[in-house]
Design an enzyme around this catalytic site. Structure first.
Site, PDB file in Angstrom:
ATOM      1  N   HIS A 380       0.800  -1.223   0.000  1.00  0.00           N
ATOM      2  CA  HIS A 380       0.000   0.000   0.000  1.00  0.00           C
ATOM      3  C   HIS A 380       0.832   1.271   0.000  1.00  0.00           C
ATOM      4  CE1 HIS A 380      -4.108  -1.600   0.673  1.00  0.00           C
ATOM      5  NE2 HIS A 380      -3.478  -2.593   1.280  1.00  0.00           N
ATOM      6  N   LYS A 571     -10.543  13.107   3.822  1.00  0.00           N
ATOM      7  CA  LYS A 571      -9.568  12.020   3.916  1.00  0.00           C
ATOM      8  C   LYS A 571      -8.674  12.301   5.113  1.00  0.00           C
ATOM      9  CE  LYS A 571      -8.329  13.140  -0.383  1.00  0.00           C
ATOM     10  NZ  LYS A 571      -8.188  11.899  -1.115  1.00  0.00           N
ATOM     11  N   ARG A 572      -7.799  11.359   5.471  1.00  0.00           N
ATOM     12  CA  ARG A 572      -6.853  11.635   6.548  1.00  0.00           C
ATOM     13  C   ARG A 572      -6.088  12.931   6.245  1.00  0.00           C
ATOM     14  NH1 ARG A 572      -6.323   7.813  10.821  1.00  0.00           N
ATOM     15  NH2 ARG A 572      -4.741   9.285  11.423  1.00  0.00           N
ATOM     16  N   LYS A 577      -1.230  14.454   1.123  1.00  0.00           N
ATOM     17  CA  LYS A 577      -2.576  14.620   0.548  1.00  0.00           C
ATOM     18  C   LYS A 577      -2.891  16.089   0.276  1.00  0.00           C
ATOM     19  CE  LYS A 577      -4.571  10.387   2.614  1.00  0.00           C
ATOM     20  NZ  LYS A 577      -5.241   9.646   1.534  1.00  0.00           N
ATOM     21  N   THR A 679      -9.390   5.672  -2.700  1.00  0.00           N
ATOM     22  CA  THR A 679     -10.708   5.119  -2.999  1.00  0.00           C
ATOM     23  C   THR A 679     -11.766   6.198  -2.801  1.00  0.00           C
ATOM     24  OG1 THR A 679     -10.757   4.268  -0.732  1.00  0.00           O
ATOM     25  CG2 THR A 679     -10.241   2.691  -2.491  1.00  0.00           C
ATOM     26  N   LYS A 683     -15.431   6.969  -4.853  1.00  0.00           N
ATOM     27  CA  LYS A 683     -16.752   7.195  -4.252  1.00  0.00           C
ATOM     28  C   LYS A 683     -17.344   8.503  -4.755  1.00  0.00           C
ATOM     29  CE  LYS A 683     -14.822   5.259  -0.004  1.00  0.00           C
ATOM     30  NZ  LYS A 683     -14.185   5.661   1.265  1.00  0.00           N
TER      31      LYS A 683
HETATM   32  C1  LIG Z   1     -12.919   5.930   1.581  1.00  0.00           C
HETATM   33  C2  LIG Z   1     -12.495   6.350   2.921  1.00  0.00           C
HETATM   34  C3  LIG Z   1     -11.159   6.708   3.148  1.00  0.00           C
HETATM   35  C4  LIG Z   1     -10.118   6.724   2.050  1.00  0.00           C
HETATM   36  O1  LIG Z   1     -10.157   7.990   1.405  1.00  0.00           O
HETATM   37  P1  LIG Z   1      -8.976   8.481   0.448  1.00  0.00           P
HETATM   38  O2  LIG Z   1      -9.495   9.754  -0.113  1.00  0.00           O
HETATM   39  O3  LIG Z   1      -8.811   7.434  -0.593  1.00  0.00           O
HETATM   40  O4  LIG Z   1      -7.776   8.676   1.293  1.00  0.00           O
HETATM   41  C5  LIG Z   1     -10.797   7.107   4.412  1.00  0.00           C
HETATM   42  N1  LIG Z   1     -11.693   7.153   5.416  1.00  0.00           N
HETATM   43  C6  LIG Z   1     -12.993   6.840   5.233  1.00  0.00           C
HETATM   44  C7  LIG Z   1     -13.934   6.941   6.372  1.00  0.00           C
HETATM   45  C8  LIG Z   1     -13.440   6.425   3.979  1.00  0.00           C
HETATM   46  O5  LIG Z   1     -14.717   6.104   3.811  1.00  0.00           O
END
Ligand SMILES: *Cc1c(COP(=O)(O)O)cnc(C)c1O
Length: 848
Positions: A380, A571-572, A577, A679, A683
């Protein structure tokens, strides 16, 4: 302390969710049956009658009534795969970010409408109950959410599978904002019990630590016996995971740690109550809490204990299963595929070798063949410093036999390296399982690689870069092992449940079958320019934006215009990022608006949400900067409300489900080469947001799928980033050439957003000027231009709507059903359900 009733905090503000898509005629017989089932649970399992039941009681009663129905399918699924002697997948992951299960399970069982009606008849609102379920946050972010989506897709494709992990008493911390600063509070997700899990007090394994190893010569063969010093019990808790259409159910089996001798009665009787249960406390520490991701490589002993604990229990469990059904382990690889989610379960390689060689007397070479054929490993991250390593000394103390096994694997492995590149010491040092440079450490990434027949990256670009960077030499030594499996998301949760209105429109437009075969989303294409359809599509988005605006209004006390462009970065919080790039652009836009208030500005709402690891001070400072900017911008009347900034606290799966359907623009702006896949990007695009992003991770494949004209790409590419980093990180020249950037940085440095503490963000200003490792300054102008391009596009409503529709129409390939199908065919060699939809679209193997 924040009261536990805060769990209802999100729910209370969430929109009503009667599921318009599932308003099907309801069978009266089934309705009556469900009503009495719920009432029976309320009385007999909860011990209350309808008059005295709280909302939480109703939730539990409904969940238990649903669970009964799942269990029937579960047991028949189990029996079928057992009778068929089917090959099983074991997904080992320290994280499962599953979120809430109630409506997910209802939807997959096809019972959402009847439960909604039954509860309605009993005077209870299903969407109210939903909010009583705590969000199970047994993961940090994308890696854990991937494991959760994969569990759902494996059940949907009827692949016999077990997810193995740890049942943490406390999940990821809850984030509370205190004057713009993040504060962490424990997440007591189990405080009111968990109706989904089955405790299995009879499924208990001993896990050992420490001690010494004895070697004896047994008829010419060396035989090792580990005499451990410490024993901990692992007890199983099973949660059923039901697939779409309810036919197949798999288990998520999480381990809890206990001391074999929880209370020393003799000590207790002397009056020393604390020492009497000290062992219990030490054992339970193992499953106490989830490590934040930035600390995983920090060499914490407890973390290594967690890793071995869950690996050992899981392998004993699977070996036990195969011994009882196959009578031996020789055919293990034909009956079991074990997927290692990241390096955290790497010890499984050594543990299986120990079981085969020490406990079952297999010859080393045969055991090694079985092991490599059984395991595969998902990488990862490309950052060498993020690949776990552990001090040899710690291994010696905690896992002495495993260290011996690692050394022996290394001997044969280095012999192969010597054969391949005779005399090349550098090469041998680079592939070795032991890092000799930094004080002798065991390399878990190398161990997982060597012990697996397939190693996969999680996007095409990531898999290519793996071959060129972190695993360059290992790829040369074991060619053909690296493969790509681009991540995916489950559309049941991220489309059907999160966005019921869009789902209803899709069913009507693409046909009912779209729920079983997402490739039918492409039928939207022919409607993308139809103005009538466009209006209905926009109405759905508008409704979702109203709901989010209401949530932000109540939580953040910021009033939003739902017709503004909702620009979302969730996101985190991490430097790579680049939330900092986003807020810097927000500042520049703010300045531009103030300079020229009469211009035709596109109204924008900048929405941020995400947690920073508790020890990551710089990331927490970025959160504070976002909050400070929000404070100034939101209260500046001269903007006429054209720009708003909102930081939503406590990002989790449930919050994501509310934000994503309301997004117009998806921020995927990581420094190129640093996001393995992402991911969140999938979404958001699936829900009709346009992406503004760099050529990084799966953004590249999203661009290929939706078309370059339906996404906004900007910034340096991965190769450019590498070149620039070699040249140096000083950004002074860049800043000198960009007055807009200079002004934004100066605003931060001069206290424009922190008048009471002007020096607060000095470290950020310094990094932007002189240590631009993440290329925030370097990419700023390109990003700013791309954002103004977005403004221009937004003003042409039919064109924007068309692009948004085409994003939805072209995202089918990013379903985790497709990803899991690829794993099943190329890595695990297990059959998928014959009626499962075919592999969508073209196969995208990594080049090279
Ligand atoms: C999908 C998801 C992530 C991953 O998000 P990225 O933008 O790909 O870093 C992190 N936390 C939650 C709660 C998610 O649903």
């Amino acid at each position: 302390m924040i009261p536990k009733s805060e769990w209802q905090g999100l729910g209370a503000l969430q929109e009503q969710t009667n599921y318009p898509l599932l308003n099907q005629p309801i069978d009266e017989l089934a309705l009556g049956e469900i009503k009495s089932a719920i009432l029976a649970k309320l009385r007999l399992a909860i011990g209350k009658d309808a008059g005295m039941a709280t909302r939480r009681d109703w939730y539990k009663a409904a969940a238990l009534a649903l669970r009964d129905r799942i269990v029937h399918h579960w047991l028949s699924t189990e029996k079928e795969s057992y009778d068929a002697g089917a090959k099983r997948v074991y997904y080992l992951s320290l994280e499962f970010l599953i979120g809430r299960l109630f409506t997910d399970a209802l939807n997959n069982m096809g019972l959402l409408p009847v439960f909604e009606a039954a509860l309605g008849d009993l005077g209870v609102d299903l969407s109210d109950l939903r909010k009583c379920e705590p969000d199970a946050a047994l993961g940090n972010g994308g890696l854990g959410r991937l494991a959760a989506c994969f569990m759902e897709s494996m059940a949907t494709l009827a692949i016999p599978a077990i997810g193995y992990g740890i049942r943490y008493d406390f999940g990821l911390f809850r984030q509370i904002m205190n004057q713009g600063w993040q504060q962490e509070y424990p997440d007591e997700w189990l405080a009111y019990g968990n109706p989904w899990e089955f405790q299995r007090p009879e499924v208990v394994y001993n896990v050992h630590f420490g001690g010494h190893v004895e070697h004896v010569n047994d008829r010419g063969r060396d035989r090792a016996t580990w005499h451990p010093a410490e024993t901990i019990e692992a007890m199983a808790y099973d949660t059923p995971i039901v697939g779409w259409r309810g036919q197949h159910v798999n288990a998520l089996r999480l381990w809890s740690a206990h001391a074999p001798d929880p209370l020393k009665l003799d000590v207790f009787n002397t009056g020393d109550y604390v020492s009497a249960s000290a062992e219990q406390a030490r054992a339970e520490a193992i499953c106490k809490f989830l490590y934040p991701n930035d600390e995983s490589a920090a060499g914490r002993e407890l973390r290594l204990r967690q890793e071995y604990f869950f690996v050992s229990a899981s392998l004993q469990d699977l070996v036990h299963r195969h011994l009882s059904s196959d009578g031996g382990l020789r055919n293990l690889a034909q009956k079991a595929a074990v997927q290692l989610n990241d390096t955290h379960p790497s010890l499984a390689v050594t543990e299986l070798m120990r079981i085969l060689v020490d406990l079952h007397s297999y010859r080393w070479d045969e055991a090694w063949k079985i092991t490599v054929a059984t395991f595969s490993y998902t990488n990862h991250t490309l950052l060498p410093e993020a690949l776990e390593t552990w001090p040899v000394e710690l291994f010696e103390r905690l896992l002495p036999r495993h260290l011996e096994i690692i050394y022996r694997i290394n001997v044969q492995h280095l012999a192969l390296a010597e054969e391949r590149c005779p005399g090349d010491i550098e090469y041998r040092a680079s592939v070795s399982l032991i890092d000799e440079k930094s004080g002798r450490r065991v390399r878990m990434g190398q161990l997982a690689f060597v012990g697996s027949h397939r190693i996969n990256g999680v996007s095409a670009m990531h898999s290519d870069l793996m071959k060129e960077t972190v695993f360059h030499d290992l790829h040369h030594l074991y060619p053909g092992r690296i493969t790509n499996k681009t991540n995916g998301i489950t559309f049941r949760r991220w489309l059907m449940l999160a966005n019921p209105r869009l789902t209803a429109l899709l069913r009507e437009t693409c046909g009912e079958a779209v729920l079983d075969d997402f490739s039918l989303l492409e039928r939207l294409e022919s409607h993308s320019s139809d103005l009538e359809f466009q209006k209905r599509f926009r109405d759905v988005k508008h409704h979702n934006k109203l709901a989010l605006a209401r949530l932000i209004g109540e939580r953040n006390h910021v009033k939003l215009d739902p017709s503004a462009l909702f620009d979302v970065q969730i996101k985190r919080i991490h430097e790579y990022k680049r939330q900092l790039l986003n807020i810097l652009e927000t500042i520049a836009l703010y300045h531009a608006m103030k300079d020229n208030p009469q211009a035709n500005w596109v109204p924008r709402v900048k929405i941020f949400s995400g947690k920073a690891a508790a020890s990551y001070r710089y990331a927490k400072l970025i959160i504070k900067l976002i909050s400070d900017v929000a404070e100034v911008v939101n209260n500046d009347a001269s903007l006429g409300g054209k720009l708003k900034v909102a930081f939503l606290a406590d990002y989790n799966v449930s919050l994501a489900e509310v934000i994503i359907p309301a997004a117009d623009l998806s921020e995927q702006i990581s420094t190129a080469g640093m996001e393995a896949s992402g991911t969140g990007n999938m979404k958001l695009a699936l829900n009709g947001a346009l992406t503004i992003g760099t050529l990084d991770g799966a953004n590249i494949e999203i661009r290929d799928a939706v078309g370059a004209e339906n996404i906004a790409i900007f910034g340096l590419e991965a190769g450019d980033v590498m070149v620039r980093r070699k040249q140096g990180l000083d950004a002074s020249d860049i800043i000198r050439k960009s007055p807009r950037l200079e002004r934004a940085i100066r605003a931060i440095e001069s206290g424009e957003f922190s008048p009471g503490d002007p020096a607060r963000f000095a470290s950020i200003g310094h990094a932007l000027r002189y240590l631009d490792h993440y290329m925030v300054s370097a990419d700023f102008d390109s990003y700013y231009e791309a954002q103004r391009g977005i403004d221009a596009r937004w003003q042409v409503i039919p064109a924007w709507t068309r692009a948004s529709i085409l994003n939805v129409a072209r995202m089918a390939w990013f379903s985790s059903d497709r990803t899991i199908r690829e794993y099943a065919e190329d890595i695990w060699h297990v059959p998928v359900h014959p009626s499962a939809p075919p592999l969508i679209g073209t196969r995208r193997e990594a080049k090279g």
